[in-house]
Structures are given as structure tokens and as C-alpha cells.
Design a protein around this motif. Structure first.
Motif, PDB file in Angstrom:
ATOM      1  N   SER A  77       3.793   1.526  -1.272  1.00  0.00           N
ATOM      2  CA  SER A  77       4.455   1.667  -2.570  1.00  0.00           C
ATOM      3  C   SER A  77       3.469   1.889  -3.698  1.00  0.00           C
ATOM      4  O   SER A  77       3.854   2.031  -4.860  1.00  0.00           O
ATOM      5  N   GLY A  78       2.155   1.870  -3.368  1.00  0.00           N
ATOM      6  CA  GLY A  78       1.146   2.138  -4.375  1.00  0.00           C
ATOM      7  C   GLY A  78       0.771   0.953  -5.229  1.00  0.00           C
ATOM      8  O   GLY A  78       0.109   1.095  -6.262  1.00  0.00           O
ATOM      9  N   LYS A 100       0.824  -1.198   0.000  1.00  0.00           N
ATOM     10  CA  LYS A 100       0.000   0.000   0.000  1.00  0.00           C
ATOM     11  C   LYS A 100       0.866   1.260   0.000  1.00  0.00           C
ATOM     12  O   LYS A 100       0.577   2.252  -0.692  1.00  0.00           O
TER      13      LYS A 100
END
Length: 236
Positions: free
Chosen positions: A234-235, A232
Motif C-alpha cells: 500500500s506504499g 509495503k
């Protein structure tokens, strides 16, 4: 998908693949199971599939000849695509959901079900492509871990489950553990279904379920929780 089982005990495999989801997967045409009795590939007149290990030691080993013959026969009848040859063993790579998803995309799988002390090392060196463990414990046979793996693999092929969306909400599919589920009756011996699930508000239900997944994963599997937070952040 074509799945081949190399085993000295065909009934152990046959009793499982013909039932429930595994059986329906074959009847629907999504998978074709092939059971190969290792004794059918043993050399006459003794038809032995096992022998004593060189150098001494306890236990018996599965001989290379029957397994080499069986694998060669399967490869002759298969297309030219690479074939995964899997050996369930406690010293293999630990099986997980990501591995099941990858294997569900293969066109042909061969499982070599070991017995006794194991198999001749030359089989592992020359034939096996994947050595996989289902955990840090030892069983008396390779059929049981094979059945566990194939059940996990086959159910992920689209069309096998009546509702594939159900599989995408299982534990591990998106890192988090699965959350709590409820069915009728709404009130059982004073134990009530959470009100949010009866609200009809789909967004609130999704948010509630995701939060329950997070609570459960954080409590029971700190390793997965750490992985989830990392993804999350790190996207991903």
C-alpha cells in the motif's frame, strides 16, 4: 512525565524503578515516579484495602474507597490535561509496541496494581481509562505487568536512552522483528561474524540486516510478516 503507582506493596515497585534505564530516566529529569501505598488511603480503625465479594465466591477484592481517594489526590495535584489511568488485567487489550509509543507521549500516567481476585467493578467503571493485558496468563499481582509496561514506555521517551536510534531498530518498531547482532571477538570457537558486517560498506550492511529481519519475521511471526507485506504493497 509523571508516573503514579497505586499499590499495597510499594517495595515491589521501588526495587525496580530505581535501577538501570528506569532509574536513570528519573535522575535525568525525563520522568518522575510517585508510589502511593494503598494502605495510607484506607479508612481507620481497621485500614482494610480488601474485602469479600458480594454474592459469594472465592477470593478477595480491593475495595473502592482507597483507590478512589488516591486517584482523586493525584488528579488534584496534576494539571488539567486528561490523565490515563491504567489497570493491568488479563481481560484487557493486549499490550504492544504501538501502545507503548502512544503512552510515552502522555504527561501523567496512573497505574493501579491489582491483587487477590481483582478490584471492585465500580473502580473499572468510573476511574479506569485503559485496561491492558501483557498476555493470556494470570499473575498474583499487578506490579509485575505494570513494571513491564512502564519499562517499555519510558525507554521510548527521547533522551532516556543514550542512543535513541537504537530504540528505532528494535523489534516491532517498524513491524519487523529485530535482526542478529554480533560483537567481538570476530571468531569465537570457530563461529565467525558474517563477512558483510566487517566490510565497511554501510549500504550492504543495511541491506543484509533488513533481509535477515525479513527472514526471521517470516519464519517466527507470520502475522507480522503479513502486516509488513500489506504496508509495503500500500506504499506505507
Amino acid at each position: 512525565m509523571n508516573v503514579h503507582f497505586l499499590t499495597p506493596f510499594p517495595k515491589m515497585v521501588d526495587s525496580i524503578i530505581g535501577e538501570s534505564i528506569l532509574g536513570r530516566a528519573q535522575s535525568k529529569g525525563y520522568v518522575n515516579y510517585n508510589i502511593h501505598n494503598l494502605f495510607d488511603y484506607a479508612d481507620e480503625p481497621h485500614c482494610r484495602i480488601d474485602d469479600y465479594p458480594f454474592g459469594g465466591g472465592d477470593g478477595m477484592l480491593l475495595k473502592p474507597e482507597p483507590i478512589f481517594k488516591a486517584v482523586e489526590q493525584v488528579k488534584k495535584k496534576s494539571d488539567k490535561k486528561p490523565i490515563k489511568v491504567i489497570f493491568p488485567t488479563p481481560d484487557g487489550v493486549l499490550f504492544n509496541h504501538d501502545m507503548a509509543k502512544e503512552l510515552s507521549n502522555e504527561s501523567t500516567l496512573i497505574f493501579i496494581c491489582g491483587h487477590y481476585k481483582g478490584i471492585d467493578q465500580r473502580i473499572r467503571d468510573e476511574i479506569i481509562t485503559d485496561e491492558i493485558s501483557i498476555g493470556d496468563f494470570v499473575l498474583t499481582n499487578g506490579e509485575l505487568p505494570t513494571m513491564i509496561m512502564i519499562d517499555s514506555i519510558v525507554r521510548l521517551k527521547k533522551g532516556v536512552l543514550n542512543n535513541y536510534g537504537s530504540a528505532t531498530k528494535d523489534s516491532f518498531y517498524n513491524i519487523l522483528l529485530d535482526g542478529p547482532h554480533y560483537t567481538r571477538p570476530r571468531n569465537f570457537n570457530g563461529m565467525k561474524v558474517p563477512d558483510v558486517l566487517l566490510s565497511g560498506n554501510h549500504k550492504e550492511i543495511r541491506d543484509w540486516f533488513l533481509n535477515e529481519q525479513k527472514i526471521k519475521t517470516k519464519k517466527l511471526r507470520k502475522d507480522l510478516w503479513g502486516k509488513y507485506k500489506s504496508c509495503k504493497e500500500s506504499g506505507v
